[in-house]
Design a protein around this motif. Structure first.
Motif, PDB file in Angstrom:
ATOM      1  N   UNK A 160       4.248   0.877  12.480  1.00 56.71           N
ATOM      2  CA  UNK A 160       2.824   1.211  12.493  1.00 56.71           C
ATOM      3  C   UNK A 160       1.943   0.053  12.029  1.00 56.71           C
ATOM      4  N   UNK A 161       2.575  -1.067  11.595  1.00 48.38           N
ATOM      5  CA  UNK A 161       1.839  -2.252  11.135  1.00 48.38           C
ATOM      6  C   UNK A 161       0.862  -1.896  10.017  1.00 48.38           C
ATOM      7  N   UNK A 162       1.397  -1.252   8.997  1.00 48.58           N
ATOM      8  CA  UNK A 162       0.582  -0.807   7.864  1.00 48.58           C
ATOM      9  C   UNK A 162       0.565  -1.874   6.787  1.00 48.58           C
ATOM     10  N   UNK A 163      -0.583  -2.057   6.188  1.00 45.02           N
ATOM     11  CA  UNK A 163      -0.733  -2.984   5.066  1.00 45.02           C
ATOM     12  C   UNK A 163      -0.611  -2.188   3.773  1.00 45.02           C
ATOM     13  N   UNK A 164       0.483  -2.416   3.060  1.00 43.36           N
ATOM     14  CA  UNK A 164       0.769  -1.652   1.844  1.00 43.36           C
ATOM     15  C   UNK A 164       0.776  -2.608   0.661  1.00 43.36           C
ATOM     16  N   UNK A 165      -0.193  -2.516  -0.238  1.00 43.99           N
ATOM     17  CA  UNK A 165      -0.184  -3.387  -1.422  1.00 43.99           C
ATOM     18  C   UNK A 165       0.912  -2.973  -2.387  1.00 43.99           C
ATOM     19  N   UNK A 166       1.451  -3.938  -3.082  1.00 36.26           N
ATOM     20  CA  UNK A 166       2.506  -3.665  -4.057  1.00 36.26           C
ATOM     21  C   UNK A 166       1.912  -3.033  -5.318  1.00 36.26           C
ATOM     22  N   UNK A 167       2.698  -2.177  -5.951  1.00 35.41           N
ATOM     23  CA  UNK A 167       2.258  -1.529  -7.188  1.00 35.41           C
ATOM     24  C   UNK A 167       2.311  -2.540  -8.326  1.00 35.41           C
ATOM     25  N   UNK A 168       1.194  -2.722  -9.002  1.00 35.47           N
ATOM     26  CA  UNK A 168       1.137  -3.685 -10.093  1.00 35.47           C
ATOM     27  C   UNK A 168       1.923  -3.165 -11.294  1.00 35.47           C
ATOM     28  N   UNK A 169       2.320  -4.100 -12.143  1.00 29.20           N
ATOM     29  CA  UNK A 169       3.090  -3.736 -13.329  1.00 29.20           C
ATOM     30  C   UNK A 169       2.244  -2.933 -14.309  1.00 29.20           C
ATOM     31  N   UNK A 170       0.931  -3.178 -14.329  1.00 33.17           N
ATOM     32  CA  UNK A 170       0.052  -2.422 -15.223  1.00 33.17           C
ATOM     33  C   UNK A 170      -0.010  -0.955 -14.827  1.00 33.17           C
ATOM     34  N   UNK A 171      -0.098  -0.694 -13.529  1.00 33.01           N
ATOM     35  CA  UNK A 171      -0.114   0.702 -13.073  1.00 33.01           C
ATOM     36  C   UNK A 171       1.210   1.390 -13.375  1.00 33.01           C
ATOM     37  N   UNK A 172       2.303   0.652 -13.236  1.00 31.46           N
ATOM     38  CA  UNK A 172       3.611   1.236 -13.524  1.00 31.46           C
ATOM     39  C   UNK A 172       3.756   1.572 -15.002  1.00 31.46           C
ATOM     40  N   UNK A 173       3.220   0.723 -15.876  1.00 29.09           N
ATOM     41  CA  UNK A 173       3.280   0.998 -17.314  1.00 29.09           C
ATOM     42  C   UNK A 173       2.496   2.270 -17.647  1.00 29.09           C
ATOM     43  N   UNK A 174       1.301   2.392 -17.104  1.00 32.75           N
ATOM     44  CA  UNK A 174       0.490   3.583 -17.367  1.00 32.75           C
ATOM     45  C   UNK A 174       1.155   4.831 -16.827  1.00 32.75           C
ATOM     46  N   UNK A 175       1.712   4.745 -15.638  1.00 29.69           N
ATOM     47  CA  UNK A 175       2.372   5.915 -15.049  1.00 29.69           C
ATOM     48  C   UNK A 175       3.595   6.324 -15.854  1.00 29.69           C
ATOM     49  N   UNK A 176       4.386   5.348 -16.278  1.00 27.59           N
ATOM     50  CA  UNK A 176       5.614   5.664 -17.017  1.00 27.59           C
ATOM     51  C   UNK A 176       5.300   6.226 -18.404  1.00 27.59           C
TER      52      UNK A 176
END
Length: 412
Positions: A160-176
């Motif tokens: 589908x040629x989708x542009x998917x940004x990578x999850x930043x480490x800051x967002x991962x810390x907050x989520x975890x």
């Protein structure tokens, strides 16, 4: 209910009865507005009880959609409701799923992959809207293997040629850290172990940034690193009451799993902190160990850039040192190298006292080499007198830069 005499849209009285899919509809001949629709029975139960349902509520409205598409759309909608995503996310994920099923690449895939396709569309939508969602969360909700989910996700992104940004480490810390149970008082959590959420997230972010600057994040799974950084941050905020708490007990109280490599990441972080503490002036008089250094994490993070620069020599310094050792006029350097070769213990002490370069852990502590297989009969027949082609000789020629890199690697 009596039929209207005129059209409420245009005011025309030209109303006709039109049969559409064997049902009667009252339609305005002037503007085409449907004023009333007929009634249909859809199930045997309704027919037995002589019940009638409107066409808009019957299965005839969705007869243009395939059964696989209907089931997939419901799965995407249910997944968005479980994750409590906004309505805009749900519409985007459904549109991606419809596009994917219409693509020829997903026509002949297995039913298991088609079921995971809806989860991939939700995952892509969350990443595009910077919504913190990990692949492990989606796989746990869908009871899917991460390897299979990753393959479907990569195929969807490619086709589908989708542009998917990578999850930043800051967002991962907050989520975890949002899943931790240490931010509210509970019966099974001691009062000194309860911590303010914002303070812990801020300190953990600083610890993760330190790990990223010291090569502890590259090529590693992020969850063990975040868990180890959260444990050290939690201990450093109130050291007297929390130093006796073990890593396993911390994870149990927080309600999170203890990943197997987390102990190694914790050990590596403590080694970095001890190296930094040896460069701080007011900490040199104390004998730092892995427990006492936790008390001074706040000071170490505050002067992080300065301490890292002094505790670890940079690559350019190593190049200058290698050039000085490799130059023909550097006789003292060669003598020192010979003296270090003759006395390994003395050279080791000098090496430990000097700042080492900031290298990845895989280069500092390399793994043991695997055993080589026994030589075959054809290999044992090689004598070394075989002719060598010119192209093969060029592979062994080294330039000045390669020679310097080889000397640095040999010294380590």
């Amino acid at each position: 209910m009596a039929a209207p005499a005129v059209c409420p849209g245009c005011g025309s009285a030209a109303l006709v009865q039109d049969a559409h899919y064997a049902q009667q509809q009252l339609v305005c001949a002037a503007c085409g507005c449907v004023l009333a629709e007929g009634l249909l029975t859809t199930t045997y139960t309704d027919e037995e009880h002589l019940r009638e349902v409107a066409y808009s509520q019957s299965t005839g409205q969705k007869e243009q959609l395939s059964r696989c598409l209907q089931r997939g759309i419901r799965r995407v909608q249910d997944l968005c409701k479980v994750l409590q995503l906004p309505a805009v996310f749900e519409e985007t994920a459904v549109s991606y799923f419809q596009r994917a099923l219409q693509h020829p690449s997903f026509h002949a895939v297995s039913l298991e992959k088609k079921e995971l396709l809806g989860g991939c569309c939700v995952f892509v939508t969350c990443r595009q809207h910077n919504w913190p969602l990990t692949m492990g969360t989606i796989c746990s909700l869908l009871y899917a293997k991460q390897e299979l989910f990753a393959s479907v996700y990569l195929s969807l992104q490619k086709e589908l040629e989708l542009s998917v940004p990578a999850l930043s480490l800051a967002d991962l810390v907050k989520t975890h850290l949002n899943s931790f149970r240490l931010f509210q008082h509970a019966a099974d959590i001691p009062a000194p172990f309860v911590e303010d959420k914002e303070k812990m997230i801020t300190r953990t972010m600083q610890m993760v940034e330190l790990a990223s600057e010291t090569w502890l994040v590259t090529g590693r799974h992020p969850v063990p690193i975040v868990t180890a950084a959260a444990f050290l941050s939690w201990q450093s905020l109130q050291p007297p009451a929390r130093l006796t708490c073990t890593f396993a007990r911390f994870c149990k109280l927080a309600g999170v799993d203890l990943p197997p490599p987390a102990h190694l990441r914790l050990k590596e972080l403590l080694e970095i902190l001890l190296r930094m503490a040896s460069q701080l002036a007011w900490l040199r008089v104390f004998k730092m160990d892995k427990k006492t250094v936790v008390k001074h994490i706040g000071d170490l993070l505050q002067h992080r850039i300065f301490l890292l620069k002094n505790a670890f020599c940079r690559e350019d310094e190593e190049e200058q040192r290698a050039l000085a050792e490799g130059s023909p006029g550097s006789a003292p350097a060669a003598g020192g190298a010979a003296q270090e070769k003759d006395c390994p213990s003395k050279g080791k002490r000098q090496h430990e006292g000097s700042p080492r370069p900031l290298l990845p852990p895989c280069l500092i502590h390399p793994r043991k080499r695997l055993r080589t297989a026994a030589p075959s009969a054809s290999d044992s027949a090689i004598t070394g007198d075989e002719p060598i082609s010119d192209s093969e000789i060029e592979q062994y020629l080294r330039g000045p830069e390669e020679i310097q890199a080889f000397r640095r690697a040999k010294a380590w």
